[in-house]
Design a protein around this motif. Structure first.
Motif, PDB file in Angstrom:
ATOM      1  N   UNK A   1       0.839  -1.204   0.000  1.00 40.16           N
ATOM      2  CA  UNK A   1       0.000   0.000   0.000  1.00 40.16           C
ATOM      3  C   UNK A   1       0.873   1.253   0.000  1.00 40.16           C
ATOM      4  N   UNK A   2       1.955   1.215   0.772  1.00 40.26           N
ATOM      5  CA  UNK A   2       2.882   2.349   0.805  1.00 40.26           C
ATOM      6  C   UNK A   2       3.485   2.592  -0.576  1.00 40.26           C
ATOM      7  N   UNK A   3       3.841   1.521  -1.287  1.00 35.52           N
ATOM      8  CA  UNK A   3       4.384   1.660  -2.639  1.00 35.52           C
ATOM      9  C   UNK A   3       3.341   2.207  -3.607  1.00 35.52           C
ATOM     10  N   UNK A   4       2.099   1.775  -3.450  1.00 38.36           N
ATOM     11  CA  UNK A   4       1.015   2.299  -4.302  1.00 38.36           C
ATOM     12  C   UNK A   4       0.852   3.796  -4.085  1.00 38.36           C
ATOM     13  N   UNK A   5       0.953   4.217  -2.815  1.00 38.63           N
ATOM     14  CA  UNK A   5       0.857   5.651  -2.508  1.00 38.63           C
ATOM     15  C   UNK A   5       2.029   6.411  -3.140  1.00 38.63           C
ATOM     16  N   UNK A   6       3.211   5.790  -3.134  1.00 31.47           N
ATOM     17  CA  UNK A   6       4.373   6.407  -3.794  1.00 31.47           C
ATOM     18  C   UNK A   6       4.089   6.622  -5.270  1.00 31.47           C
ATOM     19  N   UNK A   7       3.507   5.619  -5.909  1.00 27.44           N
ATOM     20  CA  UNK A   7       3.209   5.719  -7.343  1.00 27.44           C
ATOM     21  C   UNK A   7       2.137   6.769  -7.614  1.00 27.44           C
ATOM     22  N   UNK A   8       1.107   6.794  -6.782  1.00 28.06           N
ATOM     23  CA  UNK A   8       0.026   7.773  -6.955  1.00 28.06           C
ATOM     24  C   UNK A   8       0.569   9.197  -6.839  1.00 28.06           C
ATOM     25  N   UNK A   9       1.564   9.383  -5.980  1.00 24.14           N
ATOM     26  CA  UNK A   9       2.116  10.723  -5.761  1.00 24.14           C
ATOM     27  C   UNK A   9       2.778  11.293  -7.009  1.00 24.14           C
ATOM     28  N   UNK A  10       2.997  10.472  -8.024  1.00 27.39           N
ATOM     29  CA  UNK A  10       3.573  10.963  -9.281  1.00 27.39           C
ATOM     30  C   UNK A  10       2.659  11.994  -9.945  1.00 27.39           C
ATOM     31  N   UNK A  11       1.364  11.936  -9.635  1.00 30.68           N
ATOM     32  CA  UNK A  11       0.412  12.860 -10.257  1.00 30.68           C
ATOM     33  C   UNK A  11       0.595  14.298  -9.783  1.00 30.68           C
ATOM     34  N   UNK A  12       1.247  14.503  -8.646  1.00 37.49           N
ATOM     35  CA  UNK A  12       1.536  15.868  -8.186  1.00 37.49           C
ATOM     36  C   UNK A  12       3.015  16.068  -7.835  1.00 37.49           C
ATOM     37  N   UNK A  13       3.848  15.103  -8.157  1.00 36.73           N
ATOM     38  CA  UNK A  13       5.260  15.157  -7.808  1.00 36.73           C
ATOM     39  C   UNK A  13       5.992  16.299  -8.511  1.00 36.73           C
TER      40      UNK A  13
END
Length: 412
Positions: free
Chosen positions: A65-77
């Protein structure tokens, strides 16, 4: 055939440890990918190994789940492409360490690993003589590492493997004494204090387990279970409700001089990320992204450029996670911690106590070290490897404890 598999498995376990600890810059992505493919091929050659890899990965839900959140954060990174690429490599790295942890448990001989440890200590002494003693430095030694803290962390972590590979022999006693001596002469306060503190905790835990305290143990077990369940609800809700107040407290209450000046760096970084406290500025977008880096917008970058550059990996890992993944990322990390300890109290059995002790030491040391160093989710460093290894190792013990006979003692 079994001896050959143990030899290959031992070498696959030794390879990343050697490449990360004999110096800096040896464990790059191309080398890692080759090791990943070799380890994957080894696991695929044994159906039982591969099935266990899948089972352990399925048990690492909080980390996934933590890795999924890391990936999702690419949308505002701040650096979306870097966020996606680094998340991909972290996924491979976690799978790789899971495979290594399973191979480690399934090995039936420890001799090869023990020989490696002996040679490793000799190599460390040689580097200290060449890079420290030769220039007149006898304390705060660094060996082949850039700073004493790196060297101290590696020594403190490797000592846990020494303890696991215990053997009554002169060579073993000399090796573990040598590693401990080097650790003390690094004068790395974090590494030394962490080593003795965690070792004491594990010693007292093992001592209490040998005493006949059935009633007390049952009461402690019940209280631990209740405490962990309460924490699952209380901590995440507290952080999500009061993350801004926590941020203000850190910004105004942390002394600038704390931990050799890290307080000033933490507050500068926190101030720059003040508009994205809930979800962060994006995974892997804090350091090493050129002009987009948050540190470039601080006064430190202008007044102390060299100091800032050297502290790229000497920030606090928790501050970095708070900045990059926000309060949500911190909550996900805390849930991972709770999941570890929840699993830990469920794993029982004298035959696996050595594995549990190794897992607990590496886990606790990683937690403490991440306060002063950026290690969690930060590239492929030794502490992050140790953290994943401890987590995967415990999950594998939990899976296998139903068939306790499979945990035999190592042969020599």
């Amino acid at each position: 055939m079994k001896i050959e598999k143990d030899l290959i498995g031992s070498l696959l376990f030794i390879a990343p440890v050697m490449l990360i600890t004999i110096g800096t810059g040896f464990f790059k992505r191309p080398i890692f990918f080759v090791l990943f493919l070799l380890t994957l091929a080894f696991c695929l050659s044994n159906k039982n190994y591969f099935n266990n890899v899948l089972k352990v990965i399925a048990k690492l839900t909080p980390m996934l789940i933590l890795l999924i959140w890391c990936l999702i954060s690419a949308s505002w990174s701040l650096a979306p492409e870097k966020t996606v690429v680094d998340t991909f490599w972290q996924c491979l790295f976690i799978i790789y360490v899971v495979m290594i942890s399973i191979i480690f448990v399934e090995l039936k001989t420890i001799t090869i690993i023990r020989i490696f440890l002996y040679l490793w200590v000799l190599y460390m002494f040689a580097t200290v003589i060449v890079f420290d003693v030769a220039v007149g430095r006898y304390t705060e030694i660094t060996g082949v590492f850039p700073v004493k803290n790196n060297f101290g962390t590696v020594l403190a972590t490797m000592l846990s493997i020494f303890v696991f590979c215990r053997k009554r022999s002169i060579a073993y006693s000399l090796a573990i004494s040598g590693a401990l001596t080097l650790l003390i002469f690094t004068i790395s306060k974090t590494a030394i204090m962490s080593f003795f503190m965690i070792s004491t905790i594990i010693f007292l835990k093992n001592l209490s387990a040998k005493l006949d305290m059935t009633g007390l143990d049952a009461a402690l077990r019940l209280s631990r279970n209740i405490f962990l369940k309460v924490m699952i609800l209380v901590l995440p809700l507290t952080i999500l409700n009061y993350y801004y107040e926590i941020y203000l407290w850190m910004l105004y209450e942390i002394p600038d001089h704390i931990l050799t000046g890290r307080g000033l760096l933490w507050k500068e970084m926190l101030y720059q990320a003040s508009t994205n406290l809930l979800y962060g500025v994006g995974y892997s977008s804090v350091w090493n992204i050129g002009e987009l880096s948050l540190i470039n917008a601080t006064s430190l970058a202008y007044l102390h450029t060299e100091w800032v550059n050297k502290l790229v990996a000497s920030d606090s890992g928790y501050i970095d996670i708070f900045i990059s993944l926000g309060a949500i990322g911190i909550v996900l990390l805390i849930l991972l911690y709770i999941d570890y300890f929840t699993t830990y109290v469920k794993v029982e059995g004298k035959r696996i106590s050595r594995y549990k002790n190794l897992s607990l030491y590496l886990f606790l040391y990683s937690l403490v070290n991440n306060i002063t160093e950026s290690t969690f989710l930060f590239s492929m460093n030794f502490v992050w490897l140790s953290f994943i290894f401890s987590y995967a190792l415990l999950k594998y013990l939990y899976i296998k404890q139903s068939n306790i006979k499979s945990f035999g003692e190592y042969s020599e």
